[in-house]
Design an enzyme around this catalytic site. Sequence first.
Site, short mmCIF file in Angstrom:
data_model
loop_
_atom_site.label_atom_id
_atom_site.label_comp_id
_atom_site.label_asym_id
_atom_site.label_seq_id
_atom_site.Cartn_x
_atom_site.Cartn_y
_atom_site.Cartn_z
N ASN A 1 49.15 44.71 33.42
CA ASN A 1 48.21 43.62 33.11
C ASN A 1 48.90 42.73 32.08
OD1 ASN A 1 46.14 41.96 32.32
ND2 ASN A 1 44.97 43.55 31.26
N LYS B 1 48.00 39.97 30.89
CA LYS B 1 47.05 39.22 30.04
C LYS B 1 47.47 37.75 29.93
CE LYS B 1 46.09 43.43 27.57
NZ LYS B 1 45.43 44.04 26.44
N HIS C 1 37.41 44.04 32.46
CA HIS C 1 38.33 44.42 31.38
C HIS C 1 37.59 44.30 30.05
CE1 HIS C 1 41.68 44.42 28.59
NE2 HIS C 1 42.37 45.01 29.55
N GLU D 1 38.40 43.14 27.30
CA GLU D 1 38.50 41.83 26.63
C GLU D 1 37.51 40.85 27.23
OE1 GLU D 1 42.73 41.66 27.10
OE2 GLU D 1 42.87 43.33 25.68
N GLU E 1 39.59 52.79 29.95
CA GLU E 1 40.35 52.18 28.86
C GLU E 1 39.50 52.21 27.59
OE1 GLU E 1 43.55 49.38 30.51
OE2 GLU E 1 41.75 48.20 30.29
N GLY F 1 46.02 47.90 23.08
CA GLY F 1 46.84 47.00 22.27
C GLY F 1 46.92 47.40 20.80
N SER G 1 47.54 51.48 25.38
CA SER G 1 48.82 51.79 24.73
C SER G 1 49.65 52.81 25.49
CB SER G 1 48.59 52.22 23.28
OG SER G 1 47.94 51.18 22.56
C1 PEP Z 1 45.24 46.64 29.06
O1 PEP Z 1 45.47 45.47 28.93
O2 PEP Z 1 44.47 46.96 29.97
C2 PEP Z 1 45.89 47.60 28.18
C3 PEP Z 1 45.65 48.87 28.37
O3 PEP Z 1 46.73 47.12 27.20
P1 PEP Z 1 47.78 47.96 26.31
O4 PEP Z 1 48.59 48.81 27.27
O5 PEP Z 1 48.63 46.93 25.64
O6 PEP Z 1 47.00 48.79 25.35
#
Ligand code: PEP
Length: 255
Positions: free
Chosen positions: A9, A11, A95, A97, A167, A173, A213
């Site tokens: 992803n 972003k 997601h 975000e 998630e 992040g 992460s």
């Molecule tokens: C994500 O964007 O879905 C995500 C898990 O980001 P990250 O791996 O940077 O934590």
Amino acid sequence: MRKIFVCGNWKMNTDRAAAVELAVGTGAVAEGIEKVEVGACPPFVYLLPVAEALAGSNVALGAQNMYFEAKGAFTGEISAGMLLDVGCRYAIVGHSERRHVIGESDELINRKLRAAIAAGLGPILCVGELLKEREAGETEAVVSRHVTEGLKGVSAEDAACVVVAYEPVWAIGTGKTATPDQAEDVHKFIRGVLAGLYDDKTAAAVRIQYGGSVKPENAYELMSRPDIDGALVGGASLKADSFGEIIREAVRVCG
Ligand code: PEP
């Protein structure tokens, strides 16, 4: 048998040149890999050049979002049909975000998910709790609500093709990863929710990715757990090398 799915992803990152370069690199690190499915979700405006850069590779193209209407006066929105038209196979919906920064509701996410399925796109339904919800012991209630509301009105046959991404918001992040035990507990719980909504066969068919992460150093431990069927990767998907290492760890999990 669920095929491990590792999806990047990107972003709101890259510019056109960097997106194409990353797509070329992602295609290269995924070359020849059959045991694991690989995907990449660039920003909307780079879908087409990325699709061109990925042509002939085994990387599936995905979008980071979509709208539920097919067409019309919805300024700024993108439909499932448009995404299919530029070569997308997947669309991320819900997601964190979008839930917590943009303010999307479970109802909106459900409409998007149903529109994706109706159009023939594979939805990646993101679910997960905030840190304060985990600390308040609400993880299961939150995740259960996200899964149940997200799949409202979806048949068992269609649900089997949905990818769920667990998630935990506190791990996205932040560099803080859920431990493999913490993640597996919630994945197992989600499979139980799916079995309750549908049946054991459907629950066993749904792929549940972990996201938060994920990096080369923790990917194997996470994905080798029985209910963790891959990863949705943010930061570490922005470099083809680190994404490639995660893909190789996924292949190692397959034995
Ligand atoms: C994500 O964007 O879905 C995500 C898990 O980001 P990250 O791996 O940077 O934590």
